[in-house]
Design a protein around this motif. Structure first.
Motif, mmCIF file in Angstrom:
data_model
loop_
_atom_site.group_PDB
_atom_site.id
_atom_site.type_symbol
_atom_site.label_atom_id
_atom_site.label_comp_id
_atom_site.label_asym_id
_atom_site.label_seq_id
_atom_site.Cartn_x
_atom_site.Cartn_y
_atom_site.Cartn_z
ATOM 1 N N ILE A 51 11.028 3.559 1.700
ATOM 2 C CA ILE A 51 9.616 4.081 1.279
ATOM 3 C C ILE A 51 8.521 3.078 1.782
ATOM 4 C CG2 ILE A 51 8.082 4.655 -0.551
ATOM 5 C CD1 ILE A 51 10.105 6.207 -1.802
ATOM 6 N N SER A 52 8.973 1.816 1.807
ATOM 7 C CA SER A 52 8.056 0.933 2.242
ATOM 8 C C SER A 52 7.917 0.938 3.750
ATOM 9 C CB SER A 52 8.395 -0.528 1.995
ATOM 10 O OG SER A 52 9.470 -0.699 0.991
ATOM 11 N N HIS A 91 14.020 1.866 -1.649
ATOM 12 C CA HIS A 91 12.627 1.273 -1.329
ATOM 13 C C HIS A 91 12.425 0.884 -0.062
ATOM 14 C CE1 HIS A 91 11.050 -3.026 -0.943
ATOM 15 N NE2 HIS A 91 10.175 -2.353 -1.734
ATOM 16 N N ALA A 126 3.472 11.147 1.615
ATOM 17 C CA ALA A 126 3.800 9.670 1.409
ATOM 18 C C ALA A 126 3.459 9.049 0.317
ATOM 19 C CB ALA A 126 3.353 9.074 2.615
ATOM 20 N N PHE A 169 8.641 7.027 -6.456
ATOM 21 C CA PHE A 169 9.450 5.523 -6.389
ATOM 22 C C PHE A 169 8.742 4.548 -7.585
ATOM 23 C CE2 PHE A 169 9.628 1.456 -4.918
ATOM 24 C CZ PHE A 169 11.137 0.970 -4.915
ATOM 25 N N LEU A 184 5.586 10.377 -2.600
ATOM 26 C CA LEU A 184 6.883 9.637 -2.432
ATOM 27 C C LEU A 184 6.898 8.300 -2.984
ATOM 28 C CD1 LEU A 184 8.450 10.391 0.984
ATOM 29 C CD2 LEU A 184 9.262 11.248 -1.359
ATOM 30 N N ALA A 185 5.815 7.629 -2.620
ATOM 31 C CA ALA A 185 5.528 6.244 -3.322
ATOM 32 C C ALA A 185 5.131 6.382 -4.737
ATOM 33 C CB ALA A 185 4.169 5.604 -2.693
ATOM 34 N N ALA A 188 -0.152 5.669 0.671
ATOM 35 C CA ALA A 188 0.899 5.256 0.317
ATOM 36 C C ALA A 188 1.019 3.834 0.190
ATOM 37 C CB ALA A 188 1.928 5.852 1.231
#
Lengths: 437, 175
Positions: B8-9, B5, B146, B153, B149-150, B65
């Motif tokens: 990714i953030s 987390h 991105a 997640f 990926l988000a 993202a």
């Protein structure tokens, strides 16, 4: 498969995906890519996905969108709504239903600084509704006026919706923005008339303020204008610049944002944090719009490559002498979609379908743009999905949602009159842009 | 989940921050161009092209993202909210997979396009020279990757009942 069946199937698939809560941008994109792969082949479908996103976004016209959003966000964060409502309250309180009229007029001012209906309803809802409820106003009237007047933001320039429409319809965005002024004020005037007549006939809806309070309000009138004149000057400057063709919409937005920031700094109404919040709102808002827009561009390509656009144009061609039937049919489609979809989605899904028809009918595309934006905004206050009503509900949790819809219903009556006028007399919309050159 | 987390953030925040800077630059650059044109009759060459191809591309794609993590994409929630809970959960997972597939195709194709144009050294002709365009072509696959990926997640967070914005485990009552 003939083009009509094919077109209907793509539309059906798309609405099905949207109903399953697929983001509207993805629904448009997936249907377009698969549709192209079906009628042509996968390499062609992928080439559209490869080239159209960049080509769509790298457009000078569309750069007006982040700049208009930024200008509105800065104006909003610097508390322009409270200054406007304070001034409007002082000037309009003496009328029957004066506070509701004031909320409506403050929304007009807000609409001229900011292009977002939701921001307008949220800001006015926080300020004007508690004030009206304290004064003993009918709850349906107090909430209904704020939800309805919020829709003016998309019509009175700056308007995000009109910029997007202009890019898809390939018409002058400056002229579109100028064309929104008269219909915007006409709607506001219809709302004022409705409020005054209703409150005159039924004074219980809006108790009058006491005489001594009215007296003190009068005394403050001029000082209230001191607070709002810089923003008013900014707005008039922007509209004048667009009208005279001195600046493009993007330039109007960028200088407008810079000046709004300057005014907010000079009046000490904005902090670094709220400036960054304005930026965050406007840039994430831009990305949301472009993600849907990119899908809509691909869908337009699909419909034109498969001959659906030509077919639609041929279908309505026979009505060229009497386009009213087509316009009414389109109105019904917009009203139905408006019940379930948000404005951006409705506009970007329908434009690829309707624009070829309008061109075939030889109707003025600037006039049609105003009609589309009006319908899309009416969709924001019709149940079950009325985004503006939801926003008003979220800032006044004590009022039940059906009470708000009941209040909005009266304003929808006013909208029927406004729409009939705009459709019946295109010159109401067109005379101002036609004066430009 | 916590570590993923955080990464990714961070990525989403960093790309978003670049788009904010691009927004400020767009406002400043266009305003200076207007001022210099009207006051000194000296427009800045290439303002339109730089705005459209650099700032605009950054502003339109880099926040994706960040927007995805917060689930702020334009959707119609009204039909799904009428469905029973378990069915809603299954549909949500399928929808996430479809979004991942679509955006992955977008990343793949815009990557191919960026690579081809970099090899060619794509430029636009502007007043008094050439503006290299190929670098901004890379913004699309980067922002898209991105977003993928988000999205992955978010899907993982959905399956493990984690809040995708804070990275905290959700209690039973929120699940």
């Amino acid at each position: 498969m003939d083009p009509l069946t094919f077109g209907l199937i793509t539309l059906g698939c798309m609405l099905g995906l949207i109903a399953l809560r697929v983001p509207i941008g993805v629904a448009l994109g997936v249907v377009s890519v698969l549709g192209l792969a079906y009628v042509r082949n996968f390499p062609i479908a992928l080439s559209i996905l490869r080239e159209s996103p960049f080509a769509f976004a790298a457009s000078w016209d569309l750069t007006a969108i982040p700049m208009f959003l930024l200008m509105g966000a800065i104006a909003n964060h610097s508390g322009i709504s409270s200054a406007l409502f304070r001034a409007a309250r002082l000037w309009f309180s003496a009328l029957p239903g004066g506070l509701a009229v004031a909320a409506n007029m403050a929304s007009v001012g807000f609409a001229a600084a900011c292009g977002s209906s939701l921001a307008s309803s949220a800001a006015m809802g926080r300020l004007a509704i508690p004030e009206m409820l304290r004064a003993g106003y009918d709850r349906a009237l107090a909430t209904g006026v704020v939800a309805s007047a919020g829709t003016l933001a998309a019509l009175i320039p700056p308007s995000i919706m009109l910029v997007l429409y202009g890019v898809f319809a390939e018409v002058s965005i400056s002229r579109l923005l100028i064309a929104g002024i008269v219909p915007g004020f006409l709607t506001a005037a219809a709302y004022v008339a409705l409020i005054v007549i209703r409150c005159k006939l039924n004074p219980a809806l809006a108790p009058k303020l006491s005489d001594e309070e009215l007296q003190t309000l009068k005394a403050d009138r001029l000082s209230a204008l001191r607070e709002v004149w810089p923003v008013t000057a900014l707005i008039l400057g922007i509209i004048g610049g667009l009208y005279g063709g001195i600046v493009t919409p993007t330039e109007a937005g960028a200088t407008g944002a810079a000046l709004a920031l300057l005014i907010a700094i000079l009046q000490r109404r904005i902090s670094m944090t709220s400036f960054i919040d304005s930026l965050k709102e406007s840039m994430s808002g831009t990305a949301q719009i472009f993600f849907v827009g990119m899908g809509a561009v691909m869908y337009t390509r699909l419909l034109s490559l498969t001959g659906v656009s030509t077919l639609l144009a041929d279908m309505v061609g026979g009505y060229a002498g009497d386009p009213l039937m087509v316009i009414l049919a389109i109105s019904v489609v917009f009203l139905i979609l408006g019940m379930f979809l948000d404005p951006l989605g409705i506009m970007l899904i329908t434009l690829p379908v309707f624009l070829p028809m309008m061109k075939a009918l030889g109707l003025d595309l600037i006039w049609f743009g105003i009609i589309v934006v009006k319908y899309v905004e009416i969709g924001m206050i019709t149940p079950p999905l009325g985004m503006n009503v939801f926003v008003v509900k979220s800032v006044t949790p004590s009022v039940p949602i059906w009470t708000i819809y009941r209040g909005v219903l009266w304003f929808l009556l006013a909208e029927v009159v406004v729409m009939a006028l705009l459709i019946g007399f295109p010159q109401i919309t067109l005379f101002l842009p036609n004066l430009m050159r | 989940m916590k570590a993923i987390h955080r990464i990714i953030s961070k990525i989403a925040d960093a790309l978003f921050a670049v788009s904010l800077v691009a927004g400020v630059l767009m406002m400043a650059h266009v305003t200076i161009d207007v001022l210099s044109r009207t006051l000194f009759n000296a427009p800045l060459p290439g303002t339109g092209e730089i705005t459209a191809s650099y700032y605009m591309i950054a502003v339109a794609f880099l926040p994706l993202a960040w927007v995805t993590l917060r689930d702020e994409h334009v959707t119609a929630d009204i039909f799904v909210s009428a469905l029973p809970g378990p069915m809603r959960a299954v549909i949500a997972v399928l929808v996430d997979l479809l979004v991942i597939l679509y955006v992955s195709a977008f990343v793949w194709q815009t990557w191919v396009s960026a690579l081809a144009r970099t090899r060619r050294g794509e430029v636009w002709e502007i007043l008094g020279g050439f503006l290299p365009i190929w670098p901004t072509r890379w913004i699309l696959p980067i922002a898209g990757a991105a977003m993928v990926l988000a999205m992955i997640f978010r899907l993982a967070a959905r399956l493990t009942r984690t809040d995708p914005i804070t990275g905290q485990r959700l209690g039973k009552e929120n699940a």
